[in-house]
Structure formats: C-alpha cells, structure tokens
Design an enzyme around this catalytic site. Structure first.
Site, PDB file in Angstrom:
ATOM      1  N   PHE A 118       0.484  45.555   7.043  1.00 13.35           N
ATOM      2  CA  PHE A 118       1.707  44.872   6.602  1.00 13.35           C
ATOM      3  C   PHE A 118       1.510  44.112   5.300  1.00 13.35           C
ATOM      4  CE2 PHE A 118       3.062  45.506  11.033  1.00 13.35           C
ATOM      5  CZ  PHE A 118       4.326  46.010  10.796  1.00 13.35           C
ATOM      6  N   HIS A 147     -14.321  45.596   7.730  1.00 12.40           N
ATOM      7  CA  HIS A 147     -13.584  44.656   8.584  1.00 12.40           C
ATOM      8  C   HIS A 147     -14.556  43.777   9.368  1.00 12.40           C
ATOM      9  CE1 HIS A 147     -10.183  47.408   7.834  1.00 12.40           C
ATOM     10  NE2 HIS A 147      -9.418  46.366   8.128  1.00 12.40           N
ATOM     11  N   HIS A 148     -13.964  42.773  10.028  1.00 17.97           N
ATOM     12  CA  HIS A 148     -14.717  41.835  10.874  1.00 17.97           C
ATOM     13  C   HIS A 148     -15.440  42.565  12.017  1.00 17.97           C
ATOM     14  CE1 HIS A 148     -11.568  42.143  13.979  1.00 17.97           C
ATOM     15  NE2 HIS A 148     -10.746  42.239  12.939  1.00 17.97           N
ATOM     16  N   LYS A 151     -13.619  44.261  15.273  1.00 16.39           N
ATOM     17  CA  LYS A 151     -12.602  45.329  15.190  1.00 16.39           C
ATOM     18  C   LYS A 151     -13.008  46.485  16.093  1.00 16.39           C
ATOM     19  CE  LYS A 151      -9.843  48.140  12.059  1.00 16.39           C
ATOM     20  NZ  LYS A 151      -8.617  47.838  12.811  1.00 16.39           N
TER      21      LYS A 151
END
Ligand code: NAD
Length: 255
Positions: A118, A147-148, A151
């Site tokens: 988004f 990513h972290h 995930k």
C-alpha cells in the site's frame, strides 16, 4: 466519514492501521479484532476476539474491513464480508491459488481490494520497472527483497507483483530462480530472486537490470510501516460504497 473494522489488530500492521486511523478525521474505527485476545487499547480502541467477527459485523455495520493477518484468516474474513455485504481491503500476502480464488469468489458479492503493498512509492516503482524492462529488452534482471526476521512468506507479495510486471513485458523470461548455490550459471530465460530477512526492516525492494557496460538499479525502501497503513486507509475510504468487484491500489492512486 468512513466506518472501518480492523482485523489482526494486535499485529505489526494492525497496530499501525489503528494508530493512523486515530489521527484521521475521515476514518472512524467501528471495532477491531485479533485472534488472540489482548488486554490493551490500541489507538484508543478495545481489541475484541475474532471469534465473534460475524456478530460484530451485524452489530456495528462497518462500511469496510481492513485486514492485515494471514492468508487462511483473510479468506475467512472475506467470506464473512461477502455474506454481510461489507467491503474488504486486504494487505495480507502469501495466498496460494485456492486462497486467491476464495477472495475472488467473495468479490462477486462485495467490493474487494487486495494489494501486496500500500505504498505509493512502490506503486511508482512498479511503473518504473515496467518502463525500464521495456527500454532494456536484453538486460539480465535480478530482484532482491529485504524484510524483518518475522516475515512468514518468501518472496514477498510485492516481489511477486514486480516479477509479474517484468514477465508481462518480457515473455522470454520464464524461469524464476530463487537464490543460487554451487554450479549455477545464469541462463537467458531467468530472473534471479533473492529474499533477505534481518532485524526489523519494514521492506526494501531492488530491481537490477544488467546489460553490457551499464546497469540500472531501481530501489524502494519503506522508512516505516505507517506508509502501508495510510495507503490502506486511503484504499478503505475510496472503496466504501462501491459495487461488488475486484479492485486494486492503482485505481485508488489514480483517484
Ligand atoms: P503480524 O504477524 O505482526 O500480525 C498478524 C496479526 O494477525 C497477528 O496479530 C495475529 O494474531 C493476527 N491474526 C492471524 N490470524 C488471525 C485470525 N484468524 N483472526 C484475527 N487475527 C489473526 O504480521 P504483520 O507484519 O502485521 O503482517 C500481516 C500481513 O500483512 C502479512 O501477510 C504481511 O506480509 C502483510 N503486509 C502487507 C503490507 C502491504 O502494504 N500490503 C505491508 C506490511 C505487511
């Protein structure tokens, strides 16, 4: 004023959505649920058990549900939304083909907007990648996402959307190669895909286009998760009151 309900309210994204909604005059949170009960108010909202989701839809009649959970639960929420004629904005990723089919079935009864990202910056990245892919038809293309460390799905939903975009322009690229090890020379029909997991990184995507004597790198970095929450709330406001169907975030951006 758009009345929303929030699922996965105690998750990383659910918390961001509730915090962002608390600061927006155009959004009101009718209720919020989480699978495991939490004994705290988030963004000023009491978080209820998701066991009562259908009853809560009956009681509060929100216009839109904003969902950031997991693929199995998102499909269940979509079915409840379809039954109640409540629109659904879902940012959940990692759906298999059955899950996607179930979301699409829900969109026959209510408005469903699914986006793997988004962020408006990522929307711009997707357009730029399509242009660059068309302009450099012989380039080797490698995609890296970061990513972290919590995930669950890999590669990310955004990475898959970028891969679909690239393959939509270059039909000679038919092989997604996920990492390389050992004797692994590159072939002309492949896109290399690399998923890194570390710390609390909100999300980074890089598309590298390599040619002879030149490379082009297009990168998006999310500073924090609030950008996804703001985009999801923009989508909820845009989706409220629309007829049943399947919508995407580009339509929100284009207004
Ligand atoms: P998270 O694990 O922090 O949170 C998920 C939350 O959902 C948890 O609180 C969990 O308890 C809850 N949950 C799971 N099943 C549930 C159920 N059946 N009922 C109610 N609650 C349930 O994960 P996150 O980082 O918030 O990410 C959630 C999803 O959103 C993931 O699929 C992720 O990839 C995606 N995501 C999308 C975007 C985007 O812009 N589209 C951005 C970030 C994350």
């Amino acid at each position: 004023m758009t009345e929303i309900a929030v699922t996965g309210a105690a998750g990383r994204m659910g918390r961001e959505v509730l915090a962002a909604a608390a600061d927006r005059a155009d959004i009101d949170v009718a209720f919020a649920v989480n699978r495991t009960p939490v004994d705290e108010r988030i963004g000023g909202v009491v978080v209820e058990s998701s066991d009562n989701f259908a009853e809560l839809l009956d009681d509060y009649e929100p216009s839109v549900v904003v969902d950031f959970t997991g693929p199995e639960s998102a499909v269940e929420y979509a079915a409840d939304c379809a039954d109640h004629g409540v629109a659904l904005v879902t940012g959940t990723t990692g759906f298999d083909s059955d899950g996607l089919g179930a979301l699409q079935a829900a969109s026959e009864s209510t408005a469903v907007l699914k986006a793997s990202n988004f962020s408006r910056g990522v929307a711009a990245l997707r357009l730029a990648v399509q242009e660059a892919t068309a302009a450099l038809p012989d380039a080797d293309i490698e995609l890296t996402e970061t990513h972290h460390n919590a995930k669950r799905d890999a590669p990310s939903g955004t990475a898959k959307a970028l891969l679909d975009d690239i393959e939509g322009v270059r039909d000679d690229l038919t092989d997604r190669v996920h990492g390389r090890a050992g004797e692994a020379p590159r072939t002309d029909d492949e896109i290399g895909v690399h998923a890194r997991r570390a710390g609390d990184i909100a999300g980074e995507h890089e598309v590298l286009l390599g040619g002879s004597n030149e490379t082009l790198s297009l990168t998006h970095r999310a500073g924090d998760r609030s950008i996804f929450a703001e985009g999801a709330l923009d989508a909820a406001e845009w989706l409220a009151g629309r007829e049943a169907g399947w919508y995407d975030f580009f339509e929100v951006i284009e207004g």
